[in-house]
Design an enzyme around this catalytic site. Structure first.
Site, PDB file in Angstrom:
ATOM      1  CE  LYS A 265      -3.975  -1.789   2.637  1.00 49.08           C
ATOM      2  NZ  LYS A 265      -4.987  -1.590   1.581  1.00 49.08           N
ATOM      3  NE  ARG A 339     -10.916  -9.864  -2.136  1.00 47.99           N
ATOM      4  CZ  ARG A 339     -11.269  -8.959  -3.014  1.00 47.99           C
ATOM      5  NH1 ARG A 339     -11.626  -9.300  -4.246  1.00 47.99           N
ATOM      6  NH2 ARG A 339     -11.280  -7.677  -2.694  1.00 47.99           N
TER       7      ARG A 339
END
Ligand code: BES
Ligand code: MN
Ligand code: ZN
Length: 487
Positions: A265, A339
């Site tokens: 990120k 996920r």
């Protein structure tokens, strides 16, 4: 903060809080207080702009004749307190208004109907995460320590409040967990923290990496593979219902820090990713609430605890993993890690516990913040019934949820050339493709995914919480269980 109930009598110290409907004269104990000072309170109201409009606050230094330090008029608007939620926000406003006022005690005059919600809102709003502040000047520290709700039947209110307090214990635990920095709260220490719930009668089981490898949870394990901390799966069980009744299942994403991994990120704002374990934090707080108030339901809760770090051993874009379900996943972006943690936790939970339904909570996508901002959490479900039950619980508690669509056309967006699916669906509909991914691991058990990325943390004070961790979801799901699945 201490919150208690007392009979309707004028207090001897601290602040007296009068709840005032719009353009209405004082009644009851408030009128008595006004009479004791020859109408000085009415006069203060008349000569100022205070009308009792919703949210309006007027502080009056107590005139001679009243023993208290100050009187605070709090406007309720035309409708007064007309819902559980408005009772909560009224109690919370008492605390936010008087927190640094100089008074140590606030006595609020309340009707029998509203007393408990006012107390609950006050306690909720009193929370602060201040364990790392060692140099806070006295002048900045809150003065308010005690709230007394003066009401017609204090004993009945106190009795009803006992359960509310246990639920708030759960909310505070969630806020503590979410606020804790990632050097302190990592998968190992988080798992240890959860074992404390056994004091309330929750059965806690902790699986480490070897056990998860044995079960084939390679999707979850791949995310934690770059971290020096051992990944954990923690299973909590509360058996408050009838023996043999199918459990209700909750699953939480517990990424204790999300750097993005090799798909790193950007640096700005990365510190926020300490609260990427918010789904797990909520599920743990919920278990504390349910066990604390001895909910009459069987519950199983599972949290996947991992740290998403880049390192020489980290997962790479392009890697393919085989999940516990047997389905294979191509990892195209290591930052779409939530996920991957959830898919194994969800599969395990349905496979082992055969629950009535599964609700998962996760700070799953930045896209849900683009869709809904910080007001509503997004819910994705194949069950109209569960969705409606959650929406109702949301309005009551103020933990609002908004249903988002799922559809097989979105599902197609995660099909993949070299594996059964890929872990990203592209820029469009990012929250929905994430939900579609999870749906492939529910094995058709009724399911709701709640994306709480926008609601776990707040950069500003909210009605029921100071800025920081909100505890979103604990009261929502406690209410949802209480209203639909107990007794
Ligand atoms: N934890 C983040 C989602 C998130 C972002 C939560 C901002 C709270 C605030 C999640 O793991 C993530 O990085 N999601 C990516 C998915 C993308 C790579 C498909 C995102 O939302 O950008
Ligand atoms: Mn991520
Ligand atoms: Zn994440």
């Amino acid at each position: 903060m201490k919150v208690s109930f007392d009979k309707l009598a004028l207090p001897e110290n601290g602040a007296l809080v009068i709840l005032a409907e719009k353009d209405a004269p004082f009644t009851g104990l408030a009128a008595e207080a006004d009479n004791a000072v020859s109408g000085a309170l009415s006069k203060a109201k008349d000569v100022s702009n205070f009308t009792g409009a919703a949210g309006q606050v007027k502080e009056i230094i107590a005139p001679a004749g009243l023993a208290v330090e100050r009187v605070v008029l709090l406007g309720l608007g035309d409708k007064g307190i007309d819902s559980n939620y408005s009772g909560l926000t009224t109690g919370a406003t008492v605390v936010s208004t008087l927190l640094n006022s100089g008074s140590e005690t606030a006595t609020v005059i309340a009707s029998d109907d509203d007393a408990v919600a006012i107390a609950e809102g006050a306690l909720l709003r009193s929370y602060r995460f201040d364990k790392y502040r060692t140099k806070e000047p006295e002048s900045k520290k809150p003065t308010l320590k005690t709230i007394i709700v003066a009401t017609g039947n204090p004993d009945a209110a106190a009795e009803a409040f006992l359960e509310r307090e246990r639920v708030i214990d759960g909310v505070f635990m969630t806020r503590d967990l979410v606020s804790e920095p990632a050097n302190i709260l990592h998968p190992e220490s988080f798992a240890d923290e959860i074992t404390s719930l056994s004091d309330l009668g929750v059965e806690v089981e902790v699986l480490g990496e070897a056990e998860m490898a044995e079960l084939g949870m390679n999707a979850l394990l791949g995310v934690g593979q770059g971290s020096d901390k051992e990944s954990k799966l923690v299973i909590m069980r509360w058996n408050g219902g009838n023996e043999g009744d199918q459990p209700l299942a909750f699953v939480g994403k517990g990424v204790t820090f999300d750097t993005g991994g090799i798909s790193l990120k950007p640096g700005e704002g990365m510190e926020q990713m300490k609260w990427d374990m918010g789904g797990a934090g909520t599920v743990v707080g919920l278990m504390k609430a349910l066990a604390g108030r001895k909910a009459k339901a069987n519950i199983v809760a599972t949290v996947g605890l991992v740290e998403n770090m880049p390192s020489g051993n980290a997962q790479r874009p392009g890697d393919v993993v085989t999940s516990m379900s047997g389905q294979t996943i191509e990892i195209l972006n290591t930052d779409a890690e939530g996920r991957l943690v959830l898919c194994d936790a969800i599969w395990y939970t349905q496979d082992k516990y055969k629950p009535k339904f599964i609700i998962d909570l996760a700070t799953l996508t930045g896209a849900i913040i683009i869709s809904l901002g910080n007001e509503y959490a997004g819910i994705f479900s194949d069950s109209d019934e569960l969705s409606m039950q959650l929406s109702a619980a949301g309005s009551q508690t103020g933990d609002k949820v908004w249903r988002m669509p799922i559809h097989e056309n979105y599902d197609k967006m995660i099909n993949c050339d070299i594996a059964d699916m890929k872990n990203i669906g592209g820029r469009a509909a990012g929250s929905i493709t994430a939900a579609q991914f999870l749906k492939r691991f529910t094995n058709d058990v009724p399911w709701v995914h709640i994306d709480i990325a926008g609601t776990v943390w707040s950069e500003k004070d909210l009605p029921l919480s100071a800025k920081g961790g909100t505890g979103f979801g604990v009261r929502l799901l406690d209410r949802f269980v209480a209203d639909n699945y107990e007794g």
